[in-house]
Design an enzyme around this catalytic site. Structure first.
Site, PDB file in Angstrom:
ATOM      1  N   ARG A 125       0.830  -1.188   0.000  1.00 29.32           N
ATOM      2  CA  ARG A 125       0.000   0.000   0.000  1.00 29.32           C
ATOM      3  C   ARG A 125       0.867   1.240   0.000  1.00 29.32           C
ATOM      4  O   ARG A 125       1.934   1.255   0.606  1.00 29.32           O
ATOM      5  CB  ARG A 125      -0.909   0.025   1.234  1.00 29.32           C
ATOM      6  CG  ARG A 125      -2.039  -0.993   1.158  1.00 29.32           C
ATOM      7  CD  ARG A 125      -2.653  -1.227   2.508  1.00 29.32           C
ATOM      8  NE  ARG A 125      -2.985   0.006   3.210  1.00 29.32           N
ATOM      9  CZ  ARG A 125      -4.076   0.727   2.970  1.00 29.32           C
ATOM     10  NH1 ARG A 125      -4.940   0.356   2.067  1.00 29.32           N
ATOM     11  NH2 ARG A 125      -4.294   1.822   3.651  1.00 29.32           N
ATOM     12  N   SER A 128       7.471  -5.313   6.694  1.00 32.54           N
ATOM     13  CA  SER A 128       7.084  -6.237   7.759  1.00 32.54           C
ATOM     14  C   SER A 128       7.736  -7.606   7.646  1.00 32.54           C
ATOM     15  O   SER A 128       7.055  -8.622   7.482  1.00 32.54           O
ATOM     16  CB  SER A 128       5.568  -6.346   7.796  1.00 32.54           C
ATOM     17  OG  SER A 128       5.038  -5.047   7.875  1.00 32.54           O
ATOM     18  N   ASP A 144       5.340  -3.338  10.564  1.00 27.88           N
ATOM     19  CA  ASP A 144       3.912  -3.001  10.658  1.00 27.88           C
ATOM     20  C   ASP A 144       3.417  -2.925  12.106  1.00 27.88           C
ATOM     21  O   ASP A 144       2.521  -2.132  12.421  1.00 27.88           O
ATOM     22  CB  ASP A 144       3.037  -3.960   9.831  1.00 27.88           C
ATOM     23  CG  ASP A 144       3.276  -5.422  10.149  1.00 27.88           C
ATOM     24  OD1 ASP A 144       4.181  -5.729  10.950  1.00 27.88           O
ATOM     25  OD2 ASP A 144       2.558  -6.268   9.580  1.00 27.88           O
TER      26      ASP A 144
HETATM   27 MG    MG Z   1      -0.024  -5.722   6.637  1.00 29.87          MG
END
Ligand code: MG
Ligand code: ADP
Length: 464
Positions: free
Chosen positions: A78, A147, A200
């Site tokens: 994202r 992450s 994250d």
């Molecule tokens: Mg995620």
């Protein structure tokens, strides 16, 4: 014996091996606390890496300006831009875009993966509308949520320890992931600087804290699972740097790699682990997270097919295909409320090509989902109790003291698998008791990680 009797025997054994009575959960929680201490004591002291994040201050609300965030950590990544308006303005506006990662890039070369990401980011920057304002003469700044386990060397640099969650790109391991991204951005002609590299969990903690000052723990339950929390800096023996002014340091636990003899492991878990990209690693994650739950269920159904002819005289070949049953489908079957379990019937047909299932068969499938989901949720709750113990927040506050504890949760599994999240929350209450649990709040930090990363990019801006 009949098909039903044999299937029933497999189910009862599964239930038995997966059972998580409160006593076992307490052992898991205690083991988590012990491993946390060990991981903080020395590098390599535990399966829990207890990584130092270099975040010693969480957002205050004063952050101001235009910042970007990039979140890479699963099947999608994202990009986000956010205009921060300080104490009054807060989040003035934000826009995000999600791009799925072509699977071949997850196992290709570092260069290709980061080029792809930088190209998408460049497109996103190019679409910036006039209502976003970058202060004159400033370079765009980015919070990079990455992450995977990273050994941070500063707030804006860190080397990849290993890939997880289905990524496997040899040449990134040991490299500075900010360097990799920066070089790719340069190749794209994109003028942007990474000012914060976070996980994250750290992003979620930061995002959660921005909205609620009592947030001290963040947990991710998505494709993978992980947790971060606020530790006292003097409780980190392996930290040899200056003690931060705040006296605090956020720790990225990498709890997915937790393992303990108290974990209820079955033959299905063992097989899944052995056949995985990372055998012997991420054992806790393989019991709990969205990447794996569906595949554990598939393995049980496969055994029922082979040993009890549960789906007819021949074993449906698709039952043998790894990861063909995704957790969202498992969740859809588990939540089926129709009297004839229509959804279960449809999914068995769609995914495995098994048609004309009886209600009794469908019920057994739901039971498998239930056993696997509850075990995962209860273990996740036990892990959280382990953190609360480490923080001294698992017992009633001393008289006159008011102590509220907020846990920021995020991830598709937590968000969408309602039975799982409800079970997690009730297990927390069960373990903590009424008095303590009334002061412990679990909140859903929806995309807290994106906002969190941009807030940390702001608080670590080169212009401060
Ligand atoms: Mg995620
Ligand atoms: P990531 O962890 O990849 O960053 P998310 O937090 O969005 O991404 O989580 C996505 C994961 O959540 C999926 O891989 C899947 O395992 C799980 N998930 C998504 N939707 C559902 C659902 N409806 N039910 C159960 N699990 C789901």
């Amino acid at each position: 014996t009949s098909k039903w009797a044999r299937a029933e025997a497999i189910l009862r054994e599964l239930e038995d091996k997966c059972s998580t009575p409160i006593g076992k959960l307490r052992q898991v929680a205690d083991a988590m606390t012990v491993e946390m201490h060990a991981g903080l004591a020395s590098e390599g002291g535990s399966k829990l890496k207890m990584l130092i994040s270099y975040v010693d201050n969480l957002p205050t609300g004063n952050e101001k300006g235009l910042f970007y965030a990039l979140d890479l950590g699963g099947t999608n990544f994202r990009v986000l831009r956010v205009q921060l308006g300080g104490k009054e303005g807060r989040v003035v506006k934000q826009e995000a875009e999600e791009v799925s990662i072509p699977p071949h890039l997850m196992v290709g070369s570092s260069h290709e993966l980061f080029d792809f990401i930088a190209a998408e980011l460049a497109k996103f920057v190019a679409s910036e509308g006039e209502n976003y304002h970058l202060s004159f003469g400033r370079q765009r700044e980015l919070g990079f949520t990455f992450s995977f386990p990273v050994r941070q060397t500063s707030i804006a640099s860190g080397t990849l320890i290993k890939w997880t969650k289905g990524f496997s790109i040899e040449d990134t391991v040991g490299e500075d992931v900010v360097g990799e991204l920066t070089k790719a951005m340069e190749r794209q002609g994109l003028d942007m600087r990474v000012t914060a590299l976070v996980n994250d969990t750290i992003g979620t903690l930061a995002g959660g804290r921005y909205y609620d000052s009592d947030v001290v723990i963040a947990v991710i339950l998505g494709t993978g699972t992980n947790a971060a929390y606020v530790e006292r800096a003097q409780s980190i023996p392996k930290w040899h740097g200056l003690l931060p002014k705040s006296g605090e340091m956020v720790i990225n636990m990498e709890w997915g790699n937790f393992r303990s003899s108290h974990l209820p492991l079955t033959e299905y878990d063992q097989a899944l682990d052995v056949e995985s990209l990372n055998p012997g690693e991420q054992i806790f994650e393989k019991l709990i997270s969205g990447m794996y739950l569906g595949d554990i269920v598939r393995r049980v159904l496969w055994k029922m097919a082979e040993e009890a002819a549960f789906f007819g005289d021949t074993v449906p070949p698709k039952l043998e295909v790894p990861f063909i049953l995704r957790t969202p489908v498992m969740s859809a079957m588990h939540h089926d409320t129709s009297t004839d379990l229509r959804v279960v019937g449809t999914k068995l047909k769609e995914i495995f090509g098994i048609s004309n299932t009886s209600l009794r068969t469908r019920k057994a499938v739901v039971e498998v989902c239930d056993i696997i989901a509850r075990r995962g949720a209860r273990l996740a709750a036990a892990g959280m109790v382990g953190i609360l113990k480490k923080q001294g927040r698992d017992a009633p506050a001393s008289a006159g003291e008011k102590q509220r504890t907020v846990i920021a949760m995020d991830g598709g599994l937590y968000e969408h698998y309602t039975i799982f999240s409800k079970c997690l929350e009730s297990t927390l209450s069960e373990m903590l008791g009424e008095e303590v649990s009334k002061n412990i709040v679990v909140t859903h930090a929806n995309d807290g990680s994106g906002i969190g990363a941009s807030l940390l990019a702001a608080s670590h801006s080169q212009y401060l």
